[in-house]
Design an enzyme around this catalytic site. Structure first.
Site, PDB file in Angstrom:
ATOM      1  N   ASP A 204      19.371  27.996   5.705  1.00  0.00           N
ATOM      2  CA  ASP A 204      19.818  27.341   6.932  1.00  0.00           C
ATOM      3  C   ASP A 204      19.458  28.169   8.156  1.00  0.00           C
ATOM      4  O   ASP A 204      19.123  27.637   9.202  1.00  0.00           O
ATOM      5  CB  ASP A 204      21.334  27.082   6.889  1.00  0.00           C
ATOM      6  CG  ASP A 204      22.133  28.344   6.647  1.00  0.00           C
ATOM      7  OD1 ASP A 204      21.599  29.292   6.055  1.00  0.00           O
ATOM      8  OD2 ASP A 204      23.307  28.389   7.059  1.00  0.00           O
TER       9      ASP A 204
ATOM     10  N   ARG B 133      22.552  35.372  10.536  1.00  0.00           N
ATOM     11  CA  ARG B 133      23.955  35.697  10.275  1.00  0.00           C
ATOM     12  C   ARG B 133      24.187  35.850   8.766  1.00  0.00           C
ATOM     13  O   ARG B 133      23.270  35.700   7.968  1.00  0.00           O
ATOM     14  CB  ARG B 133      24.867  34.619  10.860  1.00  0.00           C
ATOM     15  CG  ARG B 133      24.759  33.295  10.156  1.00  0.00           C
ATOM     16  CD  ARG B 133      25.721  32.283  10.787  1.00  0.00           C
ATOM     17  NE  ARG B 133      25.588  30.977  10.180  1.00  0.00           N
ATOM     18  CZ  ARG B 133      25.563  29.844  10.861  1.00  0.00           C
ATOM     19  NH1 ARG B 133      25.623  29.851  12.191  1.00  0.00           N
ATOM     20  NH2 ARG B 133      25.480  28.694  10.234  1.00  0.00           N
ATOM     21  N   ASP B 134      25.431  36.110   8.404  1.00  0.00           N
ATOM     22  CA  ASP B 134      25.734  36.306   6.984  1.00  0.00           C
ATOM     23  C   ASP B 134      25.835  34.946   6.288  1.00  0.00           C
ATOM     24  O   ASP B 134      26.886  34.527   5.855  1.00  0.00           O
ATOM     25  CB  ASP B 134      27.039  37.097   6.826  1.00  0.00           C
ATOM     26  CG  ASP B 134      28.216  36.417   7.507  1.00  0.00           C
ATOM     27  OD1 ASP B 134      28.006  35.369   8.162  1.00  0.00           O
ATOM     28  OD2 ASP B 134      29.344  36.915   7.385  1.00  0.00           O
ATOM     29  N   GLU B 135      24.711  34.275   6.198  1.00  0.00           N
ATOM     30  CA  GLU B 135      24.693  32.970   5.546  1.00  0.00           C
ATOM     31  C   GLU B 135      23.354  32.809   4.819  1.00  0.00           C
ATOM     32  O   GLU B 135      23.262  33.036   3.648  1.00  0.00           O
ATOM     33  CB  GLU B 135      24.929  31.853   6.556  1.00  0.00           C
ATOM     34  CG  GLU B 135      25.162  30.516   5.873  1.00  0.00           C
ATOM     35  CD  GLU B 135      26.206  29.650   6.544  1.00  0.00           C
ATOM     36  OE1 GLU B 135      26.531  29.880   7.703  1.00  0.00           O
ATOM     37  OE2 GLU B 135      26.684  28.709   5.875  1.00  0.00           O
TER      38      GLU B 135
ATOM     39  N   ASP C  54      20.340  20.396   5.055  1.00  0.00           N
ATOM     40  CA  ASP C  54      19.301  20.850   5.974  1.00  0.00           C
ATOM     41  C   ASP C  54      17.926  20.577   5.363  1.00  0.00           C
ATOM     42  O   ASP C  54      17.009  20.105   6.042  1.00  0.00           O
ATOM     43  CB  ASP C  54      19.454  22.353   6.251  1.00  0.00           C
ATOM     44  CG  ASP C  54      20.873  22.752   6.673  1.00  0.00           C
ATOM     45  OD1 ASP C  54      21.828  22.210   6.101  1.00  0.00           O
ATOM     46  OD2 ASP C  54      21.016  23.600   7.561  1.00  0.00           O
TER      47      ASP C  54
ATOM     48  N   TRP D 199      24.265  16.011   1.608  1.00  0.00           N
ATOM     49  CA  TRP D 199      23.910  17.358   1.134  1.00  0.00           C
ATOM     50  C   TRP D 199      23.475  17.263  -0.330  1.00  0.00           C
ATOM     51  O   TRP D 199      22.326  17.553  -0.655  1.00  0.00           O
ATOM     52  CB  TRP D 199      25.087  18.314   1.345  1.00  0.00           C
ATOM     53  CG  TRP D 199      24.999  19.015   2.669  1.00  0.00           C
ATOM     54  CD1 TRP D 199      24.674  20.319   2.877  1.00  0.00           C
ATOM     55  CD2 TRP D 199      25.192  18.446   3.975  1.00  0.00           C
ATOM     56  NE1 TRP D 199      24.644  20.596   4.225  1.00  0.00           N
ATOM     57  CE2 TRP D 199      24.963  19.482   4.919  1.00  0.00           C
ATOM     58  CE3 TRP D 199      25.520  17.187   4.451  1.00  0.00           C
ATOM     59  CZ2 TRP D 199      25.060  19.269   6.307  1.00  0.00           C
ATOM     60  CZ3 TRP D 199      25.619  16.978   5.814  1.00  0.00           C
ATOM     61  CH2 TRP D 199      25.393  18.000   6.719  1.00  0.00           C
TER      62      TRP D 199
ATOM     63  N   GLU E 257      20.634  25.710  16.094  1.00  0.00           N
ATOM     64  CA  GLU E 257      21.523  25.047  15.142  1.00  0.00           C
ATOM     65  C   GLU E 257      22.261  23.881  15.799  1.00  0.00           C
ATOM     66  O   GLU E 257      22.477  22.846  15.184  1.00  0.00           O
ATOM     67  CB  GLU E 257      22.551  26.066  14.628  1.00  0.00           C
ATOM     68  CG  GLU E 257      23.630  25.486  13.732  1.00  0.00           C
ATOM     69  CD  GLU E 257      24.540  26.554  13.134  1.00  0.00           C
ATOM     70  OE1 GLU E 257      24.661  27.626  13.752  1.00  0.00           O
ATOM     71  OE2 GLU E 257      25.099  26.304  12.055  1.00  0.00           O
TER      72      GLU E 257
ATOM     73  N   HIS F 162      17.688  27.441  13.320  1.00  0.00           N
ATOM     74  CA  HIS F 162      18.083  26.534  12.247  1.00  0.00           C
ATOM     75  C   HIS F 162      17.048  25.416  12.324  1.00  0.00           C
ATOM     76  O   HIS F 162      16.879  24.837  13.381  1.00  0.00           O
ATOM     77  CB  HIS F 162      19.434  25.923  12.611  1.00  0.00           C
ATOM     78  CG  HIS F 162      20.563  26.270  11.721  1.00  0.00           C
ATOM     79  ND1 HIS F 162      21.072  27.536  11.644  1.00  0.00           N
ATOM     80  CD2 HIS F 162      21.315  25.501  10.875  1.00  0.00           C
ATOM     81  CE1 HIS F 162      22.104  27.526  10.792  1.00  0.00           C
ATOM     82  NE2 HIS F 162      22.262  26.300  10.312  1.00  0.00           N
TER      83      HIS F 162
HETATM   84  C1  BGC Z   1      25.145  25.840   7.734  1.00  0.00           C
HETATM   85  C2  BGC Z   1      24.507  24.504   7.816  1.00  0.00           C
HETATM   86  C3  BGC Z   1      25.008  23.719   6.657  1.00  0.00           C
HETATM   87  C4  BGC Z   1      26.467  23.540   6.913  1.00  0.00           C
HETATM   88  C5  BGC Z   1      27.197  22.598   6.057  1.00  0.00           C
HETATM   89  C6  BGC Z   1      26.609  25.664   7.918  1.00  0.00           C
HETATM   90  O1  BGC Z   1      27.310  26.852   7.914  1.00  0.00           O
HETATM   91  O2  BGC Z   1      24.604  26.748   8.606  1.00  0.00           O
HETATM   92  O3  BGC Z   1      23.252  24.410   8.217  1.00  0.00           O
HETATM   93  O4  BGC Z   1      24.329  22.572   6.340  1.00  0.00           O
HETATM   94  O5  BGC Z   1      27.133  24.765   7.003  1.00  0.00           O
HETATM   95  O6  BGC Z   1      27.843  21.793   6.901  1.00  0.00           O
END
Ligand code: BGC
Length: 851
Positions: free
Chosen positions: A457, A461-463, A470, A522, A726, A747
């Site tokens: 995504d 960041r921590d993701e 996405d 999703w 984003e 994003h």
């Molecule tokens: C992400 C998104 C993802 C979403 C789910 C977020 O934290 O960055 O791109 O699809 O969470 O709603």
């Protein structure tokens, strides 16, 4: 006459480590003037040196196919080298010469092929990368050498001090417990007679480092390495060695290496001597051999992450604190920097990375959450100067603040090294509106930066997780820009492996925290992405692999929602995520997606010759469609109108013709109500311009596309965006930065408009009936002030080009159609489509300005 060219095996040119028993062969066609199509082909596959096609001779096959021809010869063995060539007949029966040969090499097909053992570094300091080495002697007469390697963690391998590849972050991210990809390297030129050294550095990576917001040790506590070197001599004997009890381990200059946190190197402890022959490793610990059963290994099918570009810093200035230098890379990129510097031994230099500066001009890092994106380098004190470039981390950044060497470092000391999955860019788009060219560049840059082994995504960041929503909204745009079939082939396996009792998830690969069942839009990625692969690349294998899980996904929803409105079991239900100023009903969005996935599952069944299932899912789609209309549609249109609800109803074919008109009018009203702006979030944005354009409101589609006021693509670009944000309101003049807990400036999702820019603004799109681009639909949709557009796409069928311009009262169009393909061309203001064959074609028609 026509000639085959650009031979590819499983999408790649001369791949090593192929695992499928029936690799798919594809080629392009070149032609002399006149010849247009292939009427037949013949393929020969032979062992190297063989004078006959000992593995497979297809014989002459009457067929226009030039993509995905499955190898059907003798069963292939581990390590087998297959040389192949093809010749083709044109429509007049003229045969070409044989193509230049191409090659593929099989991987290790049996678990018993692995003699090397997984090893760990006992006594390693946690989170500190480990060095592994094994010295060995080779005799002379070497013919070829292959290294088969992987890690739990990420690794960089060397033979005799030379890095075996420029690829980074290998083996990439999979659910390691289920499947780990290994890589194959041709190291023939690196091994020599006498003493040699096989070496590797292994860091935590996704295996035991920080992943998303889940913390560390998602897959295991300690990284491990598996490396098997096979040396074949001219006399046919083979020497196999690798990781195992003969390997030794230690620490070197790396004090840490973490994807999210960053990397620390103490150059005083770093040396390269350990990678070379003659180094005394007796003080190193013996690597511990894994005794537990090893996880399944599969060959890497995707192109690895690698440095794809270097970017020079455009500015250097003192930090607001006065004690550091800030470099501006000019664009928000993903990767790391290479910093050249000089200083005394022990000087500590820290590099902090950020996407943006705050109002005071300081690095804005709040949006990184717990990710530190900070690298540290401790100088060795080399008088010649020294260079630092991290190996085991990556950052999303435009600005890097370098502290420890003063506030006036020269501009040229800092270079950005851009990392991305290494697929080639195979599409381009340009037009007369500079803002749209910037948008296209931002879409591609955002895609590059977020396609890092998996579709993530965000990169900062921590993701950095494989969010499915996405991926599905962007996949069609991605396929326009780049050859992403191997990338998605690999990821779809991750998607299957992440499946739970309710089928697809929200995120794949799936770290523990995301265990909820997939949400609307999703989880549906598991249906939409393989369907797109089929449409764009003609890839039926991806569809076959996914089909059981596609059924599982929709069956599960149907069972929980017998009336076919998706009310129950919606997981985390994100709705039309990050919409602005208007929220679509979550239930309506969900039900639209359920109907759509039923539709696509039915179509997939049709492609896979499952006639009964095609009908079964078609009936369910019809019922879901009727239920949708009965529940959510009134005489005035959607009962709970929103731009996204209208758009999904239109684009997922949920309405009758008369209703379409009403809902389109309603969509136009919703746009008017937002004073001519979009409100769509992730799920609506992909389809918005298509719905307007196909509904006859091209004018509004153009208007939204070129808009500069908030919210719009133009607004972010006018405020400095060099990637896709984003959120529409990531930063606004009125409110400044959005909530730092979720505000990435890289994003790709809202860049899903790219598919419309290719497909309609430029006018180069797939034919709705013909998968794989054997036929294209060329239908330019000029509008607004745009006076020209040009672009290209390289497809499985070859290269298409489209260029149009308005000259006074004349609309001119030039198209290039590849050999063996056709295009249906439809000019603006001209209802009659023309079908043209391969070659260059010029069209002109009277142009009437639209407003
Ligand atoms: C992400 C998104 C993802 C979403 C789910 C977020 O934290 O960055 O791109 O699809 O969470 O709603």
């Amino acid at each position: 006459m026509i000639r085959p060219d650009r031979l590819r095996t499983e999408y790649l040119s001369d791949p090593l480590g192929v695992e499928t028993p029936a690799p798919r062969l594809s080629w392009w066609l070149e032609a002399d003037a006149g010849a247009k199509a292939q009427s037949a082909y013949e393929i020969e596959v032979s062992s190297p040196g063989s004078s006959s096609p000992d593995l497979w001779a297809s014989g002459r096959v009457e067929s226009p196919r030039q993509a995905h021809i499955e190898y059907a010869g003798r069963p292939l063995q581990s390590r087998q080298v297959c040389d192949w060539r093809v010749r083709v007949w044109d429509e007049g029966g003229q045969v070409s010469d044989w193509s230049t040969p191409a090659r593929w090499e099989m991987g290790l097909l049996e678990p018993s092929d692995w003699q090397a053992r997984w090893v760990r570094h006992v006594g390693a300091t946690p989170a500190r990368p480990s060095l592994f080495r094994r010295a060995f002697t080779a005799r002379s007469g070497l013919a070829r050498a292959r290294l088969y390697a992987t890690a739990h963690g990420i690794y960089v391998a060397h033979v005799n001090g030379i890095r075996v590849s420029d690829a980074a972050l290998r083996p990439g991210w999979t659910d390691y417990a289920t499947r780990t990809q290994y890589q194959v390297y041709d190291v023939t030129s690196l091994v020599s007679a006498g003493e040699n050294v096989l070496a590797a550095v292994v860091a935590d990576g996704w295996f035991s480092g920080h992943v998303a917001m889940v913390g560390r040790h998602i897959y295991g506590k300690r990284p491990a390495l598996l490396a098997q070197l096979e040396i074949t001599f001219e006399d046919g004997t083979i020497q196999v060695l690798g990781s195992g009890s003969g390997m030794r381990a230690s620490h070197g200059g790396w004090l840490s290496g973490d994807l999210l946190m960053g990397e620390t190197v103490d150059a005083r402890l770093a040396s390269v001597a350990w990678m070379r022959a003659g180094f005394d490793d007796r003080t190193w610990s013996k690597a511990r051999v894994r005794t537990k059963p090893a996880p399944a290994l599969t060959a890497e099918v995707n192109e690895p992450v690698r440095p794809i570009e270097e970017v020079a810093a455009v500015a250097a200035f003192p930090s607001t604190t006065g004690d550091a230098t800030v470099f501006d890379m000019g664009v928000n990129l993903v990767g790391r920097v290479r910093l050249r510097m000089q200083g005394s031994a022990g000087t500590e230099v820290t590099l902090r990375h950020a996407e943006i500066l705050d109002a005071e001009g300081a690095l804005y890092t709040e949006n990184l959450r717990t990710a530190k994106q900070t690298d540290t380098y401790i100088l060795a004190g080399d008088r010649q100067g020294e260079t630092f470039e991290p190996s085991f981390t990556f950052h999303g950044f435009r600005y890097v603040e370098v502290k420890g060497l003063g506030s006036s470092l020269p501009l040229e000391t800092c270079t950005g090294v851009v990392l991305s999955s290494g697929f080639p860019i195979t599409g381009g788009f340009e037009c007369s509106e500079p803002m749209l060219n910037a948008l296209q560049a931002n879409i591609v840059r955002g895609m590059r930066g977020n396609f890092v082994d998996i579709p993530t995504d965000c990169p900062q960041r921590d993701e950095r997780a494989g969010w499915m929503g996405d991926a599905q909204i962007f996949v069609r745009t991605a396929t326009g820009n780049a050859a992403v079939a191997p990338f998605f082939t690999k990821w779809l396996r991750d998607v299957v492996e992440a499946c739970g009792p309710a089928g697809f998830r929200d995120v794949s690969p799936m770290p523990v925290m995301f265990k909820t069942p997939g949400a609307p839009g999703w989880g549906d990625a598991g249906v939409i992405v393989p369907w797109t692969m089929y449409r764009v690349y003609g890839d039926t294998r991806a569809l076959e692999m996914m089909y059981p899980e596609m059924k599982h996904w929709v069956d599960d929803k149907v069972q929980a929602n017998p009336d076919l409105l998706w009310r129950e079991a919606r997981g985390n239900d994100y709705g039309d995520w990050l919409a602005v100023r208007e929220e679509a009903s979550k239930e309506v969005v969900a039900s639209a997606y359920l109907a759509h996935s039923l539709d696509l599952t039915s179509q997939a069944a049709g492609v896979l010759h499952e006639a009964d299932e095609r009908k079964h899912y078609r009936d369910l789609f019809e019922r879901a469609r009727a239920a949708f209309r009965a529940a959510y549609l009134g005489p005035e249109g959607m009962r709970e109108p929103s731009q996204t609800a209208c758009v999904l109803a239109l684009q997922f074919d949920l309405l009758e013709p008369r209703e379409r008109e009403v809902v389109l009018a309603q969509l136009v009203e919703r746009i008017d109500a937002a004073s001519g702006h979009l409100t769509t979030g992730f799920l609506g944005v992909e389809h918005l311009l298509w719905a307007l354009d196909l509904g006859g409101r091209l004018d509004i589609a153009h208007d939204l596309l070129v808009k500069r006021t908030f919210p719009s693509w133009g607004y972010s670009i006018d405020h400095g965006a060099t990637t896709i944000w984003e959120r529409w309101d990531g930063w606004t003049q009125e409110s400044g930065f959005q909530d730092p807990a979720m505000n990435s400036f890289n994003h790709y999702s809202l860049g899903a408009v790219g598919a419309w820019m290719y497909g309609r603004l430029l006018g180069l799109d797939l034919d709705p009936e013909v998968p794989g681009f054997g036929k294209a639909s060329i239908c330019p949709r000029p509008g607004g002030e745009i006076t020209w557009a040009s672009g290209w796409q390289e497809t499985m069928a070859g290269r298409y080009e489209v260029a149009w311009r308005i000259r006074g009262q004349v609309f001119e169009l030039d198209v290039q159609v590849p050999v063996n393909a056709v295009a249906e061309v439809q000019l603006p203001h001209n209802g009659v489509p023309t079908t043209v064959g391969s070659g260059r074609h010029h069209f002109e028609t009277a142009w009437v300005a639209q407003r």
